[in-house]
Design a protein around this motif. Structure first.
Motif, PDB file in Angstrom:
ATOM      1  N   ASP A  14       3.964  60.318  15.274  1.00 22.57           N
ATOM      2  CA  ASP A  14       3.302  61.399  16.009  1.00 22.57           C
ATOM      3  C   ASP A  14       3.609  62.753  15.392  1.00 22.57           C
ATOM      4  N   ARG A  15       2.564  63.487  15.060  1.00 27.89           N
ATOM      5  CA  ARG A  15       2.630  64.856  14.553  1.00 27.89           C
ATOM      6  C   ARG A  15       3.460  64.995  13.261  1.00 27.89           C
ATOM      7  N   SER A  16       3.749  63.858  12.628  1.00 26.91           N
ATOM      8  CA  SER A  16       4.535  63.914  11.397  1.00 26.91           C
ATOM      9  C   SER A  16       3.797  63.362  10.197  1.00 26.91           C
ATOM     10  N   GLY A  17       2.745  62.590  10.431  1.00 28.91           N
ATOM     11  CA  GLY A  17       1.978  62.055   9.326  1.00 28.91           C
ATOM     12  C   GLY A  17       2.302  60.611   9.039  1.00 28.91           C
ATOM     13  N   TYR A  18       2.001  60.192   7.813  1.00 24.57           N
ATOM     14  CA  TYR A  18       2.177  58.805   7.400  1.00 24.57           C
ATOM     15  C   TYR A  18       3.434  58.661   6.529  1.00 24.57           C
ATOM     16  N   PHE A  19       4.108  57.521   6.755  1.00 26.24           N
ATOM     17  CA  PHE A  19       5.326  57.194   6.009  1.00 26.24           C
ATOM     18  C   PHE A  19       5.202  55.773   5.467  1.00 26.24           C
ATOM     19  N   VAL A  20       5.914  55.482   4.376  1.00 25.23           N
ATOM     20  CA  VAL A  20       5.962  54.104   3.887  1.00 25.23           C
ATOM     21  C   VAL A  20       6.674  53.262   4.936  1.00 25.23           C
ATOM     22  N   SER A  21       6.032  52.181   5.335  1.00 23.57           N
ATOM     23  CA  SER A  21       6.535  51.364   6.433  1.00 23.57           C
ATOM     24  C   SER A  21       7.843  50.662   6.066  1.00 23.57           C
ATOM     25  N   GLN A  22       8.695  50.494   7.066  1.00 20.01           N
ATOM     26  CA  GLN A  22       9.925  49.725   6.878  1.00 20.01           C
ATOM     27  C   GLN A  22       9.623  48.255   6.656  1.00 20.01           C
ATOM     28  N   ASN A  23       8.414  47.835   7.040  1.00 19.22           N
ATOM     29  CA  ASN A  23       8.005  46.445   6.859  1.00 19.22           C
ATOM     30  C   ASN A  23       7.117  46.249   5.640  1.00 19.22           C
ATOM     31  N   ALA A  24       7.009  47.272   4.803  1.00 16.98           N
ATOM     32  CA  ALA A  24       6.160  47.173   3.614  1.00 16.98           C
ATOM     33  C   ALA A  24       6.687  46.088   2.688  1.00 16.98           C
TER      34      ALA A  24
ATOM     35  N   GLY B  48      10.310  54.587   4.149  1.00 17.14           N
ATOM     36  CA  GLY B  48      10.739  55.782   4.862  1.00 17.14           C
ATOM     37  C   GLY B  48      10.292  57.082   4.244  1.00 17.14           C
ATOM     38  N   GLU B  49       9.744  57.061   3.012  1.00 14.01           N
ATOM     39  CA  GLU B  49       9.291  58.300   2.378  1.00 14.01           C
ATOM     40  C   GLU B  49       7.951  58.745   2.966  1.00 14.01           C
ATOM     41  N   LYS B  50       7.797  60.047   3.078  1.00 14.19           N
ATOM     42  CA  LYS B  50       6.605  60.635   3.717  1.00 14.19           C
ATOM     43  C   LYS B  50       5.510  60.890   2.690  1.00 14.19           C
ATOM     44  N   LEU B  51       4.289  60.502   3.041  1.00 16.27           N
ATOM     45  CA  LEU B  51       3.146  60.774   2.190  1.00 16.27           C
ATOM     46  C   LEU B  51       2.632  62.191   2.437  1.00 16.27           C
ATOM     47  N   PRO B  52       1.941  62.790   1.473  1.00 18.22           N
ATOM     48  CA  PRO B  52       1.314  64.096   1.720  1.00 18.22           C
ATOM     49  C   PRO B  52       0.293  63.972   2.855  1.00 18.22           C
ATOM     50  N   SER B  53      -0.016  65.081   3.473  1.00 17.11           N
ATOM     51  CA  SER B  53      -1.015  65.055   4.548  1.00 17.11           C
ATOM     52  C   SER B  53      -2.374  64.647   3.982  1.00 17.11           C
ATOM     53  N   SER B  54      -3.240  64.138   4.860  1.00 19.60           N
ATOM     54  CA  SER B  54      -4.567  63.702   4.420  1.00 19.60           C
ATOM     55  C   SER B  54      -5.360  64.875   3.847  1.00 19.60           C
ATOM     56  N   ARG B  55      -5.150  66.063   4.404  1.00 20.56           N
ATOM     57  CA  ARG B  55      -5.851  67.248   3.909  1.00 20.56           C
ATOM     58  C   ARG B  55      -5.388  67.588   2.480  1.00 20.56           C
ATOM     59  N   LYS B  56      -4.071  67.594   2.270  1.00 19.94           N
ATOM     60  CA  LYS B  56      -3.530  67.940   0.953  1.00 19.94           C
ATOM     61  C   LYS B  56      -3.901  66.869  -0.078  1.00 19.94           C
ATOM     62  N   LEU B  57      -3.851  65.595   0.339  1.00 16.43           N
ATOM     63  CA  LEU B  57      -4.181  64.513  -0.584  1.00 16.43           C
ATOM     64  C   LEU B  57      -5.659  64.548  -0.971  1.00 16.43           C
TER      65      LEU B  57
ATOM     66  N   LEU C  54      -4.272  50.946   5.288  1.00 21.59           N
ATOM     67  CA  LEU C  54      -2.921  50.620   4.807  1.00 21.59           C
ATOM     68  C   LEU C  54      -1.940  50.490   5.970  1.00 21.59           C
ATOM     69  N   GLN C  55      -2.154  51.273   7.012  1.00 22.86           N
ATOM     70  CA  GLN C  55      -1.318  51.144   8.202  1.00 22.86           C
ATOM     71  C   GLN C  55      -1.556  49.792   8.876  1.00 22.86           C
TER      72      GLN C  55
END
Length: 502
Positions: free
Chosen positions: A75-85, A38-47, A65-66
């Motif tokens: 949508d419009r929020s970026g990438y998050f660690v999956s609940q199924n990780a 559930g934690e949000k990763l930095p944007s691809s631009r920032k990373l 990884l997705q």
């Protein structure tokens, strides 16, 4: 919660393409438990900017990884660690591959091995928590403490909240201690003779560091507050224990020479003995003859609900020989960690300098909140309420102990919050205490309070500060039952009644 971009870095000796390195870096963070579901990763631009790679390289790594269900895109929020990780393993974070340091040689001094008690963190969930020094939430004045905390956060007190006092203290708190708290103990002191500490234990540590060396001798009561004994052992001074009697520390038993005498005259810890006025004067005379200093720990003086306490030893001192230690932590709440030292200016000046080199000063907001709580009368109201409740609990406990025939070794004549107990000599309380926990009863074994290797193991302390009156008798009944089991026979039950108080 967003994962900071600074958490991500590429190992300089990593193998494979940049895309593969980024994938491995993020996957390892998830598998190690550093990145949680559930934690949000930095944007691809920032990373990409942080790692110094192209944005398309980062995007391809995140997409892969997705696809493997490590990440999920919103949508419009970026990438998050999956609940199924994948779940991280059940072991903790890994340290260095191997520790090559010989710590037995590297450690210059050791501070482990003391008698710090272990109390369950969930003590409040036990039905019969007869443990010392805990706060009863039903007695604490939450509303007014919250009000004082908010007041201390106000614009008017912005400086006290945000300023670095360096080696100074909140003037409002110092003023209250000097004008209200100390006069109640018969003590008059100027502001430069008072130092705020992180509780009484911190005050005792500062005192030991300033006064004692490896060539000096300190006298302690036996039994005594175990944390004080640990502090003195760590100071490497010569230590002389003196057995207390029913009136506390006997001056005639003191050695021919001592540099510092530590005592609890008003409420001996843990026996609850109170030193009579004549003995206090004799102790001062003996200290003067030896040219020794006295450190008076005046804990629980405010919890005197049976009758008014005697004046503090410090109030009888006409030579500046007594150093006084007080605390608000036990009467307000233990986690407050606010105490104070009172002594001659030269002594306080050195303690202030030592405190500044370790922790500067106690947090300004806590000091100002406490100052408001004290000065607005909420503290006095709290103490009066505690006294009324403790009177009932004390009577209930004494009745229950008498009904069960349990031996009392010491009870405070002025009040307090605990009773010092003695089981039959063939009972080892350290063996009984785990069985008591199993039936919901918490007690405090007494052997840590004693000095030496052959410490008696049949003493224990029962506190009534956190147990409602209606639960005391059932809890004491369970205690008596387990003690009886430990004896193995009921033939000698009556002998515990013959035990006399110290």
């Amino acid at each position: 919660m967003a994962i900071p971009v600074e958490t991500f870095f590429l190992a300089p000796d990593a193998q494979g393409t940049l895309q593969a390195q980024i994938q491995q870096m993020i996957a390892q963070g998830i598998l190690s438990g550093r990145f949680r579901k559930g934690e949000k990763l930095p944007s691809s631009r920032k990373l990409a900017g942080h790692l110094g790679v192209s944005r398309i390289t980062v995007t391809l790594a995140l997409t892969e990884l997705q696809a493997n269900d490590y990440l999920e895109a919103r949508d419009r929020s970026g990438y998050f660690v999956s609940q199924n990780a994948p779940e991280p393993p059940a072991f903790g974070a890994q340290g260095p591959a191997r520790d090559t340091i010989d710590w037995s040689r590297a450690l210059g001094r050791r501070f482990t091995g003391g008698d710090t008690p272990e109390k369950p963190l969930n003590w409040a969930s036990y039905p019969y928590p007869f443990i010392y020094g805990q706060t009863d939430p039903s007695l604490f004045d939450h509303a007014n403490w919250r009000h004082c905390a908010l007041q201390a956060l106000g614009q008017k007190d912005f400086q006290s909240l945000t300023s670095d006092y360096y080696d100074q203290d909140d003037p409002k708190l110092i003023e209250f201690i000097a004008r209200h708290t100390l006069p109640r103990r018969g003590i008059l002191a100027q502001s430069d003779e008072i130092l705020v500490t992180m509780g009484a234990q911190n005050a005792l540590w500062l005192t030991a560091q300033v006064l004692l060396t490896q060539r000096r001798t300190a006298v302690i009561e036996n039994p005594c507050y175990h944390a004080l004994r640990d502090i003195l052992v760590q100071s490497r001074c010569h230590l002389t224990p003196i057995d207390v009697d029913r009136d506390g520390l006997p001056p005639e038993a003191l050695p021919d020479h001592a540099d510092v005498i530590f005592t609890t005259p008003s409420h001996q810890a843990p026996t609850n003995a109170t030193m009579p006025l004549a003995r206090r004067k004799a102790l001062l005379a003996k200290a003067a003859a030896m040219d020794a200093l006295i450190v008076e720990d005046d804990y629980e003086f405010e919890i005197s609900f049976l009758r008014a306490p005697l004046p503090a030893l410090k109030s009888l001192d006409s030579e500046g020989r007594v150093i006084y230690v007080g605390s608000f932590s036990k009467s307000i709440f233990p986690g407050l960690r606010l105490g104070y030292l009172v002594g001659s200016k030269s002594f306080i000046r050195e303690c202030r300098a030592l405190r500044a080199s370790v922790l500067r000063h106690p947090p300004g907001h806590i000091q100002r909140t406490a100052a408001y709580f004290l000065s607005l009368g909420h503290y006095d109201s709290l103490v009066r309420r505690m006294g009324q409740v403790f009177t009932k609990r004390r009577h209930t406990m004494e009745t229950a102990l008498a009904d069960q025939g349990l031996g009392v070794a010491g009870r405070g004549v002025f009040g307090g919050s605990s009773i010092w107990m003695r089981a039959p000599e063939d009972v080892d309380i350290t063996e009984v205490e785990p069985r008591l926990r199993d039936v919901g009863v918490l007690i405090e074994p007494g052997h840590p309070f004693f000095y030496g290797t052959n410490r008696p193991r049949n003493y224990y302390r029962l506190a009534y500060s956190s147990v409602p009156a209606e639960r005391i008798a059932p809890g004491i009944e369970l205690l008596a039952r387990e003690l009886e089991k430990a004896r193995g026979t009921g033939a000698n039950r009556g002998k515990s009644d013959e035990k006399t108080e110290k």
